[in-house]
Design an enzyme around this catalytic site. Structure first.
Site, PDB file in Angstrom:
ATOM      1  CG  MET A 193       7.939  14.549  66.492  1.00  0.00           C
ATOM      2  SD  MET A 193       9.663  14.355  66.890  1.00  0.00           S
ATOM      3  CE  MET A 193       9.570  14.420  68.573  1.00  0.00           C
ATOM      4  CG  HIS A 194       6.558  19.148  68.976  1.00  0.00           C
ATOM      5  ND1 HIS A 194       7.087  18.255  69.824  1.00  0.00           N
ATOM      6  CD2 HIS A 194       7.596  19.302  68.148  1.00  0.00           C
ATOM      7  CE1 HIS A 194       8.564  18.064  69.744  1.00  0.00           C
ATOM      8  NE2 HIS A 194       8.776  18.963  68.492  1.00  0.00           N
TER       9      HIS A 194
ATOM     10  CG  ASP B 132       8.828  14.460  62.054  1.00  0.00           C
ATOM     11  OD1 ASP B 132       9.362  14.580  63.402  1.00  0.00           O
ATOM     12  OD2 ASP B 132       8.339  15.494  61.441  1.00  0.00           O
TER      13      ASP B 132
END
Length: 483
Positions: free
Chosen positions: A77-78, A234
Site C-alpha cells: 500500500m501507499h 495487502d
C-alpha cells in the site's frame, strides 16, 4: 482455478486456488528496492511487471493453468506511481517506507488538524498524499506533467486490464480518502497539491476491473480475456486470506512489518491513538489496525549484522540469562502509536558479559512490547478478539509468539499454512468477482497448529520491562535519527 498476484516489497507472489478456494500452490520472484538518498525508498514499476511474469510462468510450470477462470490482485500500500497523459511512468515509485515527506506531514498536522478524522489517521510520510505535496515543492516540473496516479497493484492492473481503478483499502491508505463516505476527499486533495482527476475510480475488491489484455496474456502465458478482479491493498487482502471479513474477526501479522487487525461494520476514527481506521476491500466493511513498521524484521536484521542464522540466535535467546538489555525495534521509524519517522533502533544496558543470545532475547522482547503499544491503542476503540490468529513468517518462532502472548496478555493461535497471505486473498476475491463464490464463502479461517496463552508468572517482569521500554523511547525521541 483462480490466480492471485501480490506485489510485495521484496517479492511478487502468485498463488493458485481451486474451486473450493483452497490453496493449490504458489511461486514468487524477487524484487529489489533502491535508496538514492538516506530515508528514501523507491522501486521501478517495470520490475513489478517482470517479476509477475516470472512468478506466473514459474507457477504454471508446476501447476498447469489451463483451467484458470479469473485473476485477483493485491499489493503493497501507499506507493506513488505517477503517470503522464499517455500512462507512461514519470519516475520510480515512492514506497510505503519512504520518509522524505516528514516536513510535509508536520505542516499538514499543524495547518489541517481536522482532516485526520476524515482520513482515518494522521498524515504520515509513508502515505501517498504527502508525497505529492513533496513533489510539488521539490520536483515541480515533474509534478506539472502528472495526469494519473496509481497504487502499486493498480499499476499492474492497468497493464493487465487497462482500467484506472482501485479498491477501498488501497484508497484508504493514500490519505486522500473519505473513509466513512468511501470516496475521494476534495479537501485532502487540495491540501496536498493533488488534482482529484488524477485518482483512480474506487470500487470494491470483489468487483470486476476488466479482462486480460492480449499483450499481457501473451507475456504471462495465459489466454486473453480472463476476468480480472480489482483486489485489495495487502492489509485487507491478507485479511481475506484468513477470514477476517466480518465484524469482530481479527489477526496479528508478523512479517517485515507488524499489524493487529480487527474488522468492523462501521467507521471508527481514532487518529489520536495512532490507529489506522480504514475502509476494507469488501463492501460495507471497515477495519481498525495498529500498524507497526517493524514486525519480525529486527530478528533478521540482527542475524544479518552478526552473520548468524535467526534459528541459531533464537536457540541462544531461549537460554539467555536474566541480564537482558533493552532494545528499541524502530529500524525504520514507527507508526502506531508514535507516528515518528525519525526514531531509530538502539540497544541500552549492554554489559561486558552481554552476548548475542542476550541481545536476540532483547530483540524478541522489543517486538512483543511494540505489540503491547499497538494493542493498548486498539483497545481504545475496539475489543480485540481472542484467541487471536497469528500469521506471517515471524510465527515460525515459538519464543516470539509466547513472548507476545505473555507481554500483551492475549491468547494467540498460530495459523497453519497462513504465510501465503494477500495473494491467496486476491485469488479468492477473483472467484467472488465472477460469481463462482459468495462473500460468505470468504468467511473461512485457517486451522491452527498451536495455541500460546499468557503465563501469569511472567506478567510482573514484562510490565516492568515495558515501562522501561517506553521510557527509553521518550528519552531518545529528541535525538531522532543521526544527522
Amino acid at each position: 482455478m483462480y490466480l492471485g498476484i501480490d506485489i510485495g516489497t521484496s517479492a511478487v507472489k502468485a498463488s493458485l486456488v481451486g474451486g473450493d478456494l483452497a490453496l493449490i500452490g504458489s511461486a514468487s520472484a524477487p524484487l529489489t528496492t533502491q535508496s538514492p538518498r538516506a530515508g528514501w525508498s523507491e522501486q521501478d514499476p517495470e520490475s513489478w511487471r517482470q517479476a509477475t511474469i516470472q512468478a506466473v510462468r514459474d507457477l504454471g510450470r508446476v501447476h498447469p493453468l489451463d483451467g484458470l477462470r479469473a485473476i485477483g490482485l493485491s499489493g503493497q500500500m501507499h506507493g506513488a506511481v505517477l503517470l503522464d497523459a499517455t500512462d507512461r511512468v514519470l519516475r520510480p515509485a515512492i514506497l510505503w517506507n519512504d520518509g522524505r515527506a516528514e516536513a510535509v506531514c508536520a505542516a499538514l498536522d499543524r495547518d489541517h488538524p481536522e482532516l485526520a478524522a476524515v482520513a482515518g489517521v494522521r498524515p504520515m510520510p509513508g502515505f501517498t498524499a504527502p508525497k505529492l505535496a513533496w513533489l510539488a515543492a521539490h520536483e515541480p516540473d515533474l509534478h506539472a506533467r502528472i495526469a494519473r496516479i496509481c497504487l502499486p497493484k493498480d499499476h499492474l492492473g492497468l497493464w493487465l486490464h487497462g482500467a484506472h481503478v482501485t479498491d477501498g483499502c488501497d484508497a484508504a491508505g493514500t490519505w486522500w480518502f473519505d473513509q466513512a463516505a468511501r470516496r475521494w476527499s476534495p479537501d485532502h486533495c487540495a491540501a496536498t497539491a493533488t488534482d482529484p482527476a488524477w485518482l483512480p475510480e474506487p470500487l470494491e475488491g470483489t468487483d470486476l476491473a476488466g479482462h486480460l489484455r492480449p499483450e499481457a496474456a501473451e507475456a504471462l502465458g495465459l489466454p486473453a480475456g480472463l476476468p480480472v478482479a480489482v483486489g485489495g491493498g495487502d492489509a485487507a487482502a491478507g485479511a481475506v486470506s484468513v477470514g477476517a471479513v466480518k465484524p469482530g474477526r481479527g489477526f496479528i501479522s508478523l512479517g517485515t512489518s507488524g499489524q493487529i487487525f480487527v474488522t468492523t461494520d462501521g467507521y471508527r476514527a481514532a487518529p489520536e491513538a495512532g490507529l489506522h481506521s480504514f475502509a476494507h476491500c469488501l463492501p460495507g466493511q471497515w477495519f481498525q489496525m495498529a500498524a507497526m513498521l517493524n514486525g519480525a524484521r529486527p530478528m533478521s536484521w540482527f542475524a544479518e549484522v552478526t552473520g548468524q542464522s535467526v534459528a541459531d540466535l533464537l536457540a541462544r535467546a531461549e537460554t539467555a540469562d536474566d541480564d537482558i538489555p533493552l532494545f528499541l525495534p524502530y529500524l525504520t521509524g514507527e507508526r502506531t502509536p508514535h507516528g515518528d519517522s525519525r526514531i531509530r533502533g538502539s540497544f541500552c544496558g549492554l554489559g561486558d558479559a552481554t552476548g548475542a543470545g542476550e541481545m536476540m532475547r532483547a530483540v524478541v522482547e522489543a517486538i512483543a512490547y511494540a505489540f503491547c503499544d499497538g494493542a493498548e491503542a486498539l483497545r481504545r476503540t475496539t475489543e480485540i478478539p481472542e484467541p487471536l490468529l497469528a500469521i506471517g513468517g515471524g510465527t515460525r518462532s515459538d519464543l516470539l509468539l509466547q513472548t507476545i502472548s505473555d507481554a500483551t496478555g492475549l491468547t494467540l493461535q498460530r495459523g497453519a499454512g497462513a504465510e501465503t497471505g494477500p495473494a491467496l486473498g486476491a485469488a479468492r476475491m477473483a472467484a467472488v468477482a465472477i460469481g463462482a463464490a459468495s462473500l460468505d464463502d470468504l468467511d473461512r479461517q485457517p486451522e491452527s497448529d498451536r495455541s500460546f496463552t499468557p503465563r501469569p508468572e511472567t506478567a510482573q517482569r514484562h510490565a516492568a520491562r515495558l515501562d522501561q521500554y517506553r521510557a527509553l523511547y521518550a528519552a531518545l525521541k529528541p535525538l531522532g535519527s543521526p544527522a
